[in-house]
Design a protein around this motif. Structure first.
Motif, mmCIF file in Angstrom:
data_model
loop_
_atom_site.group_PDB
_atom_site.id
_atom_site.type_symbol
_atom_site.label_atom_id
_atom_site.label_comp_id
_atom_site.label_asym_id
_atom_site.label_seq_id
_atom_site.Cartn_x
_atom_site.Cartn_y
_atom_site.Cartn_z
ATOM 1 N N THR A 1 0.728 3.931 -2.947
ATOM 2 C CA THR A 1 0.360 5.311 -2.617
ATOM 3 C C THR A 1 1.428 6.271 -3.135
ATOM 4 N N GLN B 1 -6.034 0.769 -1.375
ATOM 5 C CA GLN B 1 -6.294 -0.404 -0.555
ATOM 6 C C GLN B 1 -7.033 -1.472 -1.356
ATOM 7 N N SER B 2 -8.091 -1.050 -2.058
ATOM 8 C CA SER B 2 -8.855 -2.075 -2.771
ATOM 9 C C SER B 2 -8.025 -2.665 -3.903
ATOM 10 N N LYS C 1 -5.682 -9.599 1.300
ATOM 11 C CA LYS C 1 -5.650 -8.765 2.504
ATOM 12 C C LYS C 1 -4.357 -9.012 3.275
ATOM 13 N N PRO D 1 0.825 -1.218 0.000
ATOM 14 C CA PRO D 1 0.000 0.000 0.000
ATOM 15 C C PRO D 1 0.858 1.268 0.000
ATOM 16 N N HIS E 1 0.888 7.029 6.739
ATOM 17 C CA HIS E 1 0.834 6.073 5.644
ATOM 18 C C HIS E 1 2.094 5.245 5.575
ATOM 19 N N LYS F 1 -6.338 6.578 -0.303
ATOM 20 C CA LYS F 1 -6.279 5.446 0.611
ATOM 21 C C LYS F 1 -7.182 4.286 0.181
ATOM 22 N N LYS F 2 -8.461 4.594 -0.008
ATOM 23 C CA LYS F 2 -9.414 3.530 -0.334
ATOM 24 C C LYS F 2 -9.096 2.854 -1.668
ATOM 25 N N GLU G 1 -5.384 -5.023 -2.242
ATOM 26 C CA GLU G 1 -6.028 -6.201 -1.665
ATOM 27 C C GLU G 1 -6.499 -7.161 -2.744
#
Lengths: 494, 529
Positions: free
Chosen positions: B326, B483-484, B492, B322, B519, B479-480, B487
Motif C-alpha cells: 500500500t 490485497q488480491s 492468505k 499489505p 492500514h 485496499k482490494k 494474497e
C-alpha cells in the motif's frame, strides 16, 4: 503434356503484368514522339493493380497443379502475387517523378519492372526445378537491366556486380538442380521428396544438390554469408529500383525458398524426405540478423543502410522459415507472408522518400544522412511518413512492422526456437538505433548549409501515401491482412 | 465506454491538431489544454463512478482486435489503475499549461507528442491484454523520444537515444516472455488475456526465466539500480514538461508493471527474487541519495532523487506485506505529484535564468517569494515531512518492511531509513543553496510567479497537503487490489497477530487514530515506542 486453357486463369496475375509490360514497351514505338510520358507510371501502376485485384480474388481453396504439375496455383502463390503486384505499382509510381527529372523516363523502364514482376509470380508458383530456374532468370535478367538503367558509372558498376554475382548464384542453383534431378530422376519438387534418405548414393546426391539449391536461393534473398552484393547494388541502383528489389525480389525469392524446402525436402512434421535443413536455415538466420544489423550501424548512406537492413530483415524472415521447418508449418508460413507484405510497404515507402530527398544532388553523398537534416521543418508530411516507415522497419508498435515481428516471433517461440527468437529481438534493438538515427536527423538536427528544394510529384506522393496507409492501417487493425496471410499459408502439396 | 473515452480523447485531440496549420500556436495550445482538461474531467467521472469496495476490475471493455493472434482490446481498471490514471490526467493539463511560455517553436509537434503520450500512458494503466499493454508501453517511447530529442537542451540527442534504446532493449525480451505465456495456454483457448494467463500453472524454473524477462523491462523503466544510467541524462536534458511526465508518470510504469504483471503472474519467482529486488531497492535508495549530494546541476539532483524515491516503491513492492505494498503504491502517487512539482518549478527557474547550475542562484527567495514557497512545499513532500503526502507513503513502506516476514527485513528498513535522512540533507541543502543565502546582482531582477504559473503549481501544492492529511480515500481504493496481489503471491495471511509490547500505552492514552492508520494495524503502537 496436355495444355488446359483453364490453367491460364490461374496465371492471370502474371499475364496482366506481361500485357502491361508489352503495352508500355510498345507505347515507346507508337507514342515515342510524344514528349509527355506522364501517363506511363500511371499505366504501369494500373496494370499492376489489375494483377493485384486478380490475385486477391484467386481464392486460397482453389489450389491446384497447373501446366501438368510444373507449377502450383495456390493461396500461397496468390498472396505472393499480391505483394509483388503491390510493390510493382508503388515502385512504378515512386519512379515516375525521379525519372522524368533525370530525363530518363522511358517505357522500357516500366516494361522491365513489369516483366521482372511476372517472373516473380512464376517463381512463387514453380513446382518444378526447371520452371523455378527459368522464373528466377526471367526475374533476374530484367533486374540486371534495371540496375543499370541510368547508365552512369555507379549504376554500371552496381549492375555489373549484380550480374556477375547473380549469374554465379544461378550457376550454383543450376548445379544443385542437376544433382537433385539426377538423384530423383525427375525435376518435380514433389518427386524429390520420395528419394530415400540416408547413406544411399541417391540420398547423398540429393543432400549435395539441396545444399547447392539453398546456396543459390540464399544469394537471392541476401542471407549471410551470401549477402555481399546487396549493399553495393542497392546503393548503385536507381532508388526506386532498389526499393523494388528489396520488397518484391525478397518476396518472390522467399516464396521459392519456402516451397522448395517444404515440398521437396520435407519438414519435421511431414513424413516425407529428409528434414535436415532446419538447423542450417536457423544458423543462416542467426548470422544474417546479427551481421545485417551490426553492419547497418555505421552507414551514412541511407540507401546502403537500408541495404544492410534488408539483409537483417532476411534474417527475421529466415527465422520464420526455420520455424516452418521445425514447428507448425502453416502458422510459420503465414507469419512469413505477413512479414513480407508489411516489409514491402515500409521499404518501398522509405525508398520513395529517399528518391525525393536525394534529388537535388546526384552521385555519391546524394543520400547521405545529412540531407535528411531538418526535413521535419521543411516537409513535415514527408518526414512523418519516413518516420513511420522507420518505426515499422524497427518493429515499434503501433506499426505494421511490429505486427509482423509479433507473428514471426510467435511462430519461433512455438517451434520452439527460443534462442533464435532471443537473438532476433536483441538484434532488433541494434536495428532500432540506426532507424532512429534517421528520425534524429529529420526532427532534431538543423541542416548545415543550403538545402536543395524537394520537388513535389503527384506519382511519388501517391506511392508514399499508399505505403503509409498500409503501414499504419495494418499496425492498428491487423486482422484482415493477418487472416488473409494465414488462410494463404497452406502450400498445396501435389 | 467512459474508460475508452478517457484514454483515447487525447489521441483524438492530437489528430485534430494534425489538421491545424503549424503557425497557429495559440490554437494548438488552446486545443491541447482543452483536451487535457476534458480528459481530466472524464477521469474524475471515472473515479466518482468507481466502487472501491468491489474486488476485481471495473469499467471493463472487451472487443476483438486481432483474433487470429488472440489479441483482444481488453481494458479495465481496479483501484490502483484508477489512481494512476487520475494522476496522469491530473498532470496532463498542468504540463500543457506550464509550457505556454517555454515552448515557442514547433508548438504543433510538441502538442501532438504530448497528447499522444498521454493516451499511451493512460492506456498502459488500463490494458488487460498483454499485447495491448505492450503496444501502449512501446507507443509511449516515440512521443517521449520526440519531446526530449527535439525540445531538450544541449545533449538532448544523446539522452533521447539512450532513453529509447534502454527501454526498448528491456521490453523486447518481455515480448518474448509474453509469447511464451501464450504458447502455454491450451490450444484453442490461446490468448494474451491477463485473466486467462493468471490461471496458468508454471514450473518454478519457467517462472524464474519469465519473471526475469518481465522484471528486466520494468526495472529499466523504474529505474532500479544498476539499470538507472539512462535516467539522469534523460531527465536533465528533457524540457520541463518532459521531465514532469517522465518522472511523474512514466517511471510508475515500471513499478506498476511489477505490481500488475510480473509479481502476480509469477508468484514463486517474485518470492524467490525478493532478496535481490529488496537489496537493489535499498542500494538504489542510498546510492541515489549519495549521488544527489554530489550534484551541482539542479535538475540532475532531482533526477537522482527519483532513483532514491523509486527505491522506496520497489522496496515496498518486494516486501509484499499489505502495508508495504500500500505504501509503495501511495509513494508512486506521491512521487508523481511532488517530483512533478519540483521539475515544474525548476523549469520555471530555467526559463528565467537559462541555467541549471546551483551556483548561479542563491538568495532568490527574497525576490521570488512565491516560487520559493512552492518549491519549499515540494521539498517538504519530497523529504517526507509529516503532514505531506510523502510521509504517509514512506511511513507505510518502512513500517511494513520492518514488521514484514522477509529475510533481513529489519536491516532493509534501517538502511532505507538512512535514505530518508540523507534525503532531508540533500533536499534542504538544495533549497538553501538556491533560495537562501546571498542574492547576487544578476538574480535581482528575477520575476516571481505569474498568474499562469500559480495556476499550474497550486493544484499540486494542494494535492501534496491533501494527500498528506486525508489519505483515507486513496488508501481505500488500493485496499482490494493490494490485497488480491499480495494474497496471490504470498497466500492468505494467517489470523492477524497483534504484537503485544510490554509497556504499551493504555488504550485511552493512545493518540487518536487517523483514517489511514487503520492500514497499519496495531503496529503503530510498537513503532511509536
Amino acid at each position: 503434356m496436355k495444355f488446359d486453357p483453364a490453367d491460364l486463369l490461374a496465371v492471370l496475375p502474371a499475364l496482366w503484368l506481361v500485357l502491361g509490360g508489352c503495352a508500355l514497351a510498345l507505347s515507346e514505338v507508337f507514342l515515342g514522339a510524344n514528349p509527355k510520358r506522364a501517363y506511363q507510371p500511371w499505366l504501369a501502376a494500373a496494370f499492376a493493380l489489375l494483377s493485384l485485384g486478380t490475385a486477391a480474388r484467386l481464392a486460397p481453396e482453389s489450389a491446384h497443379a497447373i501446366f501438368g504439375g510444373a507449377a502450383t496455383a495456390d493461396g500461397f502463390s496468390a498472396f505472393i502475387a499480391v505483394i509483388v503486384a503491390g510493390a510493382t505499382a508503388l515502385s512504378a509510381l515512386s519512379a515516375g517523378g525521379a525519372l522524368r527529372e533525370a530525363g530518363a523516363e522511358r517505357g522500357e523502364f516500366y516494361a522491365l519492372v513489369l516483366f521482372a514482376a511476372a517472373g516473380m509470380d512464376f517463381l512463387a508458383m514453380a513446382a518444378d526445378l526447371v520452371v523455378l530456374f527459368i522464373a528466377l532468370e526471367a526475374m533476374s535478367l530484367a533486374l540486371y537491366a534495371l540496375a543499370a538503367y541510368r547508365r552512369r558509372a555507379r549504376n554500371a558498376e552496381a549492375a555489373l556486380k549484380y550480374f556477375v554475382l547473380g549469374s554465379f548464384s544461378s550457376a550454383i542453383f543450376l548445379m544443385g538442380a542437376a544433382l537433385c534431378s539426377g538423384a530423383a530422376g525427375s525435376t518435380r519438387l514433389a518427386d524429390l521428396a520420395n528419394v530415400p534418405a540416408g547413406g544411399s548414393g541417391a540420398g547423398l546426391l540429393l543432400l549435395l544438390g539441396a545444399a547447392l539449391l539453398l546456396v543459390g536461393l540464399a544469394f537471392k534473398v541476401a542471407a549471410v554469408p551470401f549477402h555481399m552484393w546487396a549493399p553495393d547494388v542497392y546503393e548503385g541502383s536507381p532508388t526506386p529500383v532498389a526499393g523494388f528489389m528489396a520488397a518484391a525480389v525478397k518476396a518472390a525469392s522467399f516464396a521459392a525458398l519456402l516451397r522448395a524446402l517444404l515440398i521437396a525436402f520435407g519438414h519435421a512434421h511431414g513424413a516425407a524426405g529428409p528434414s535436415m535443413w532446419e538447423p542450417i536455415v536457423a544458423t543462416l538466420a542467426g548470422a544474417t540478423m546479427l551481421l545485417g544489423n551490426v553492419l547497418a550501424l555505421p552507414q551514412r548512406s541511407v540507401k546502403r543502410m537500408l541495404a544492410y537492413s534488408s539483409i537483417a530483415h532476411a534474417g527475421y524472415l529466415l527465422v520464420g522459415v526455420a520455424a516452418a521447418g521445425l514447428g507448425d508449418a502453416p502458422t510459420a508460413t503465414g507469419a512469413v507472408l505477413l512479414y513480407l507484405a508489411t516489409y514491402a510497404a515500409a521499404v518501398i515507402g522509405a525508398f520513395a522518400v529517399i528518391g525525393l530527398v536525394e534529388r537535388g544532388g546526384d552521385g555519391a553523398g546524394a543520400d547521405d544522412l545529412d540531407r535528411f537534416s531538418g526535413l521535419a521543418q521543411r516537409h513535415p508530411g514527408l518526414a512523418a511518413a519516413m518516420a513511420a516507415f522507420m518505426l515499422s522497419l524497427a518493429g515499434v508498435p503501433p506499426t505494421a512492422g511490429f505486427i509482423a515481428k509479433l507473428y514471426v516471433f510467435r511462430a519461433a517461440m512455438a517451434a520452439p526456437l527460443t534462442g533464435l527468437a532471443v537473438l532476433g529481438v536483441l538484434t532488433s534493438v541494434a536495428g532500432a538505433y540506426y532507424y532512429l538515427r534517421i528520425i534524429v536527423y529529420m526532427y532534431m538536427r538543423t541542416p548545415d548549409g543550403e538545402t536543395a528544394p524537394i520537388a513535389r510529384h503527384a506519382t511519388a506522393g501517391v506511392a508514399i501515401a499508399a505505403a503509409l496507409l498500409i503501414v499504419v492501417a495494418v499496425g492498428v487493425g491487423p486482422e484482415s491482412l493477418a487472416k488473409f496471410a494465414i488462410a494463404s499459408a497452406a502450400l498445396a502439396s501435389p | 465506454m467512459m474508460l475508452v473515452a478517457t484514454i483515447f480523447l487525447p489521441l483524438v485531440g492530437a489528430l485534430f491538431l494534425l489538421a491545424i496549420p503549424g503557425d497557429a500556436k495559440a490554437l494548438h495550445r488552446g486545443v491541447s489544454l482543452l483536451t487535457s482538461l476534458v480528459t481530466l474531467g472524464l477521469a474524475v467521472a471515472l473515479w466518482t463512478n468507481f466502487d472501491g469496495a468491489q474486488a476485481g476490475f471495473q469499467n471493463e471493455v472487451q472487443a476483438t482486435w486481432a483474433p487470429s493472434l488472440g489479441i483482444s482490446f481488453h481494458l479495465g481498471i481496479d483501484g490502483v489503475s484508477l489512481l494512476l490514471i487520475a494522476l496522469t490526467a491530473f498532470l496532463g493539463p498542468i504540463v500543457v499549461a506550464s509550457t505556454f511560455h517555454a515552448i515557442d517553436t514547433r508548438v504543433k509537434e510538441f502538442s501532438i507528442a504530448l497528447l499522444v503520450l498521454e493516451t499511451a500512458m493512460l492506456g498502459t494503466f488500463a490494458a488487460l491484454d498483454l499485447v495491448l499493454f505492450y503496444v501502449f508501453w512501446e507507443a509511449m517511447l516515440i512521443p517521449m523520444y520526440i519531446l526530449i530529442g527535439v525540445f531538450g537542451s544541449e545533449r538532448r540527442i544523446y539522452a533521447t537515444v539512450k532513453f529509447f534504446l534502454f527501454t526498448f532493449a528491456g521490453s523486447v525480451l518481455m515480448l518474448l516472455a509474453i509469447l511464451f505465456l501464450y504458447g502455454k495456454l491450451p490450444e484453442g483457448s490461446r490468448s494474451f488475456d491477463y485473466g486467462a494467463l493468471l490461471t496458468l500453472s508454471l514450473s518454478h524454473e519457467e517462472q524464474l526465466w519469465l519473471f526475469a524477462a518481465f522484471a528486466l523491462a520494468f526495472a529499466i523503466k523504474v529505474p532500479m539500480f544498476p539499470l538507472h544510467t539512462w535516467l539522469p541524462d534523460a531527465h536533465t536534458e528533457a524540457p520541463a514538461a518532459g521531465s514532469v511526465l517522465l518522472a511523474g508518470v512514466m517511471l510508475k510504469m515500471g513499478t506498476y508493471g511489477f505490481f500488475r504483471l510480473a509479481m502476480p503472474l509469477f508468484p514463486e519467482a517474485a518470492l524467490a527474487a525478493q532478496p535481490l529486488i529488496a537489496g537493489l531497492a535499498v542500494t538504489g535508495i542510498v546510492y541515489g541519495a549519495l549521488m544527489c549530494m554530489a550534484q551541482s546541476d539542479v535538475k540532475r539532483l532531482i533526477a537522482y532523487s527519483s532513483i532514491s524515491h523509486l527505491g522506496f516503491v520497489m522496496l515496498g513492492l518486494a516486501v509484499l506485506t499489505p502495508e508495504a505494498v500500500t505504501g509503495a503504491v501511495y509513494q508512486m502517487l506521491n512521487h508523481g505529484v511532488s517530483t512533478g512539482l519540483l521539475f515544474l518549478v525548476i523549469g520555471m527557474l530555467y526559463e528565467r535564468r537559462h541555467t541549471r547550475a546551483m551556483d548561479a542562484y542563491g538568495g532568490i527567495a527574497k525576490v521570488t517569494p512565491g516560487l520559493a514557497a512552492v518549491f519549499f512545499i515540494a521539498t517538504l513532500a519530497s523529504v517526507g515531512l509529516p503532514g505531506t503526502n510523502g510521509f504517509v507513503g514512506e511511513f507505510l513502506v518502512l513500517s511494513g518492511t520492518f514488521l514484514g516476514k522477509a529475510a533481513l527485513a529489519q536491516a532493509w528498513s534501517v538502511i532505507a531509513a538512512i535514505g530518508v535522512i540523507l534525503g532531508a540533507v540533500y533536499m534542504l541543502t538544495l533549497y538553501q543553496k538556491v533560495f537562501l543565502g546571498k542574492l547576487s546582482a544578476v538574480n535581482e531582477k528575477l520575476r516571481d510567479l505569474s498568474l499562469r504559473e500559480w495556476a499550474v503549481t497550486l493544484p499540486l501544492c494542494i494535492a501534496i497537503v491533501w494527500m498528506g492529511l486525508l489519505p483515507g480515500p486513496f488508501l481505500d481504493l488500493m485496499k482490494k487490489p493490494v490485497q488480491s496481489m499480495t494474497e496471490r503471491v504470498v497466500g492468505k495471511p494467517a489470523a492477524p497477530e497483534r504484537p503485544h509490547f510490554p509497556g504499551a500505552l493504555p488504550p485511552k492514552l493512545q493518540p487518536p487514530r487517523l483514517p489511514w492508520m487503520n492500514h497499519v494495524p496495531s503496529m503503530l503502537e510498537g513503532v511509536k515506542k
